[in-house]
Design an enzyme around this catalytic site. Sequence first.
Site, PDB file in Angstrom:
ATOM      1  N   PHE A  56     -19.317   1.109  -2.847  1.00  0.00           N
ATOM      2  CA  PHE A  56     -20.521   1.137  -3.684  1.00  0.00           C
ATOM      3  C   PHE A  56     -21.796   0.854  -2.886  1.00  0.00           C
ATOM      4  O   PHE A  56     -22.845   1.456  -3.142  1.00  0.00           O
ATOM      5  CB  PHE A  56     -20.388   0.131  -4.842  1.00  0.00           C
ATOM      6  N   TYR A  87       0.860  -1.186   0.000  1.00  0.00           N
ATOM      7  CA  TYR A  87       0.000   0.000   0.000  1.00  0.00           C
ATOM      8  C   TYR A  87       0.898   1.239   0.000  1.00  0.00           C
ATOM      9  O   TYR A  87       1.408   1.666   1.023  1.00  0.00           O
ATOM     10  CB  TYR A  87      -0.947   0.023   1.203  1.00  0.00           C
ATOM     11  N   HIS A  97      -0.245 -12.077   0.886  1.00  0.00           N
ATOM     12  CA  HIS A  97      -1.273 -11.254   0.227  1.00  0.00           C
ATOM     13  C   HIS A  97      -2.026 -12.027  -0.855  1.00  0.00           C
ATOM     14  O   HIS A  97      -3.238 -11.885  -1.013  1.00  0.00           O
ATOM     15  CB  HIS A  97      -0.604 -10.006  -0.360  1.00  0.00           C
ATOM     16  N   ARG A 103     -16.225  -1.733  -1.626  1.00  0.00           N
ATOM     17  CA  ARG A 103     -15.332  -0.637  -2.047  1.00  0.00           C
ATOM     18  C   ARG A 103     -16.093   0.680  -2.109  1.00  0.00           C
ATOM     19  O   ARG A 103     -15.828   1.531  -2.965  1.00  0.00           O
ATOM     20  CB  ARG A 103     -14.662  -0.947  -3.385  1.00  0.00           C
ATOM     21  N   PRO A 160     -15.840  -4.753   2.878  1.00  0.00           N
ATOM     22  CA  PRO A 160     -17.190  -5.139   3.317  1.00  0.00           C
ATOM     23  C   PRO A 160     -18.268  -4.153   2.870  1.00  0.00           C
ATOM     24  O   PRO A 160     -19.449  -4.472   2.920  1.00  0.00           O
ATOM     25  CB  PRO A 160     -17.069  -5.154   4.845  1.00  0.00           C
ATOM     26  N   LEU A 161     -17.817  -2.967   2.404  1.00  0.00           N
ATOM     27  CA  LEU A 161     -18.777  -1.984   1.880  1.00  0.00           C
ATOM     28  C   LEU A 161     -18.757  -1.998   0.356  1.00  0.00           C
ATOM     29  O   LEU A 161     -19.216  -1.043  -0.287  1.00  0.00           O
ATOM     30  CB  LEU A 161     -18.423  -0.581   2.403  1.00  0.00           C
TER      31      LEU A 161
HETATM   32  N1  LIG Z   1      -6.276  -8.486   1.146  1.00  0.00           N
HETATM   33  C1  LIG Z   1      -6.566  -7.792   0.076  1.00  0.00           C
HETATM   34  O1  LIG Z   1      -6.244  -8.171  -1.054  1.00  0.00           O
HETATM   35  C2  LIG Z   1      -7.320  -6.494   0.229  1.00  0.00           C
HETATM   36  C3  LIG Z   1      -7.944  -5.900  -0.883  1.00  0.00           C
HETATM   37  C4  LIG Z   1      -8.650  -4.715  -0.705  1.00  0.00           C
HETATM   38  C5  LIG Z   1      -8.733  -4.138   0.566  1.00  0.00           C
HETATM   39  N2  LIG Z   1      -8.102  -4.724   1.619  1.00  0.00           N
HETATM   40  C6  LIG Z   1      -8.176  -4.143   2.984  1.00  0.00           C
HETATM   41  O2  LIG Z   1      -9.545  -3.993   3.340  1.00  0.00           O
HETATM   42  C7  LIG Z   1      -9.800  -2.653   3.730  1.00  0.00           C
HETATM   43  C8  LIG Z   1     -11.233  -2.267   3.401  1.00  0.00           C
HETATM   44  O3  LIG Z   1     -11.542  -2.493   2.040  1.00  0.00           O
HETATM   45  P1  LIG Z   1     -11.773  -1.320   0.981  1.00  0.00           P
HETATM   46  O4  LIG Z   1     -11.220  -0.049   1.525  1.00  0.00           O
HETATM   47  O5  LIG Z   1     -11.300  -1.834  -0.315  1.00  0.00           O
HETATM   48  O6  LIG Z   1     -13.346  -1.248   0.835  1.00  0.00           O
HETATM   49  P2  LIG Z   1     -14.583  -0.923   1.763  1.00  0.00           P
HETATM   50  O7  LIG Z   1     -14.203  -0.922   3.177  1.00  0.00           O
HETATM   51  O8  LIG Z   1     -15.667  -1.811   1.301  1.00  0.00           O
HETATM   52  O9  LIG Z   1     -14.971   0.547   1.277  1.00  0.00           O
HETATM   53  C9  LIG Z   1     -14.109   1.623   1.402  1.00  0.00           C
HETATM   54  C10 LIG Z   1     -14.711   2.782   0.638  1.00  0.00           C
HETATM   55  O10 LIG Z   1     -15.976   3.124   1.218  1.00  0.00           O
HETATM   56  C11 LIG Z   1     -16.020   4.482   1.591  1.00  0.00           C
HETATM   57  N3  LIG Z   1     -16.743   4.522   2.876  1.00  0.00           N
HETATM   58  C12 LIG Z   1     -16.390   3.985   4.062  1.00  0.00           C
HETATM   59  N4  LIG Z   1     -17.355   4.157   4.988  1.00  0.00           N
HETATM   60  C13 LIG Z   1     -18.361   4.820   4.357  1.00  0.00           C
HETATM   61  C14 LIG Z   1     -19.623   5.300   4.770  1.00  0.00           C
HETATM   62  N5  LIG Z   1     -20.065   5.107   6.003  1.00  0.00           N
HETATM   63  N6  LIG Z   1     -20.393   5.960   3.849  1.00  0.00           N
HETATM   64  C15 LIG Z   1     -19.961   6.148   2.577  1.00  0.00           C
HETATM   65  N7  LIG Z   1     -18.769   5.711   2.125  1.00  0.00           N
HETATM   66  C16 LIG Z   1     -17.978   5.055   3.014  1.00  0.00           C
HETATM   67  C17 LIG Z   1     -14.585   4.935   1.682  1.00  0.00           C
HETATM   68  O11 LIG Z   1     -14.462   6.282   1.264  1.00  0.00           O
HETATM   69  P3  LIG Z   1     -13.891   7.433   2.247  1.00  0.00           P
HETATM   70  O12 LIG Z   1     -12.485   7.103   2.512  1.00  0.00           O
HETATM   71  O13 LIG Z   1     -14.073   8.647   1.417  1.00  0.00           O
HETATM   72  O14 LIG Z   1     -14.767   7.374   3.463  1.00  0.00           O
HETATM   73  C18 LIG Z   1     -13.875   4.028   0.669  1.00  0.00           C
HETATM   74  O15 LIG Z   1     -13.902   4.597  -0.612  1.00  0.00           O
HETATM   75  C19 LIG Z   1      -8.729  -1.848   2.992  1.00  0.00           C
HETATM   76  O16 LIG Z   1      -8.510  -0.592   3.577  1.00  0.00           O
HETATM   77  C20 LIG Z   1      -7.536  -2.767   3.086  1.00  0.00           C
HETATM   78  O17 LIG Z   1      -6.893  -2.594   4.356  1.00  0.00           O
HETATM   79  C21 LIG Z   1      -7.418  -5.896   1.466  1.00  0.00           C
END
Ligand SMILES: NC(=O)c1ccc[n+]([C@@H]2O[C@H](COP(=O)([O-])OP(=O)(O)OC[C@H]3O[C@@H](n4cnc5c(N)ncnc54)[C@H](OP(=O)(O)O)[C@@H]3O)[C@@H](O)[C@H]2O)c1
Length: 327
Positions: free
Chosen positions: A208, A57, A123, A206, A203-204
Amino acid sequence: MQIRQLGNSGLEVSALGLGCMGMSFGYGPAHDKNEMIHLLRSAYEKGITFFDTAECYGPFLNEELLGEALAPFRDKIVIATKFGFLEGDSKKGLDSRPEWIRKSIEGSLKRLNTDVIDLYYQHRVDPNVPIEEVAGTIKDLIQEGKVKHFGLSEAGAESIRRAHAVQPVTALQSEYSLWWRTPEEEIFPTLEELGIGFVPFSPLGRGFLTAKIDENTQFDSTDFRNTLPRFAPEARKTNQAFVDLLGKMASDRGVTNAQIALAWNLAQKPWIAPIPGTTKLHRLEENLVALDLKLSAEDLAEINEAVSKITIEGSRYPEHLQKIAGK
Ligand SMILES: NC(=O)c1ccc[n+]([C@@H]2O[C@H](COP(=O)([O-])OP(=O)(O)OC[C@H]3O[C@@H](n4cnc5c(N)ncnc54)[C@H](OP(=O)(O)O)[C@@H]3O)[C@@H](O)[C@H]2O)c1
């Protein structure tokens, strides 16, 4: 703060962790460092003790950020990081050779300002390195006191079993949300049988699923979501039906889309600890409310029934990344 155990390992984490990727990488340019330090420290004050990062990252920026931000309470929290890309760069392909893992961990320890990694994930499974060799290397690192727990990310059931036979796996981290439920089929029974915890990423969906993104949303040119078929404008238009349905169920209950998406995720198993990502304190606070939102068996059945009628448009990864992702 509610605490959960990841499988049989004894590793205790806050039931909701914090995904830190988007602070430095993936979803547009890195955010202001001081603002992110404030956010990370506020998260801890609000009870979050589980922080997720990876060497790729940035690369490296996110680990450096966490190293600085979390130092004042390092011994009170669980830091999870990941290895497995060539030179730590996810654009360069996979590398889980033991010699790289050994190099990788030294960099992570230094950047994270710590002498031990609480949870160290591979990873992605590297087809060129037998998983037993990876597990054996982590076993050595545990014996040397540099790692506490071993994790895998997006690994299939066979890889999990093979790795676990060499070094017990504490947690699997894979994508899991209302719009990606494939892990329920083969992965969940495997984890349950072996006593391994599960850490759902994205879980959100990404972002959407929160209803804050629609077909007209313009992502920054460096935003990874521009490359995902599921986020193509046409797919977003179709997938809006899914978000609307979630919105209806959320408003009926007086909560937000994000809260219902997280509460649903938490309700699936007691050994699940999702790591939603955000760069905004007010959203972190909104997301934490999901911990108090208890969905009844009827609520869950209603959600399952409703979402099963909607087909999601677009694969979750482009083809070259789909090959290394879990099935
Ligand atoms: N192991 C892997 O291959 C892998 C892959 C992807 C991700 N990850 C890990 O998982 C974590 C979480 O996944 P993710 O960040 O991809 O997706 P996510 O948690 O599903 O969604 C994150 C997105 O949602 C927005 N968000 C968060 N809370 C919100 C709310 N209450 N209302 C509206 N928008 C909201 C954030 O924007 P804002 O920042 O603008 O709030 C961001 O753009 C990552 O940070 C990373 O540490 C791991």
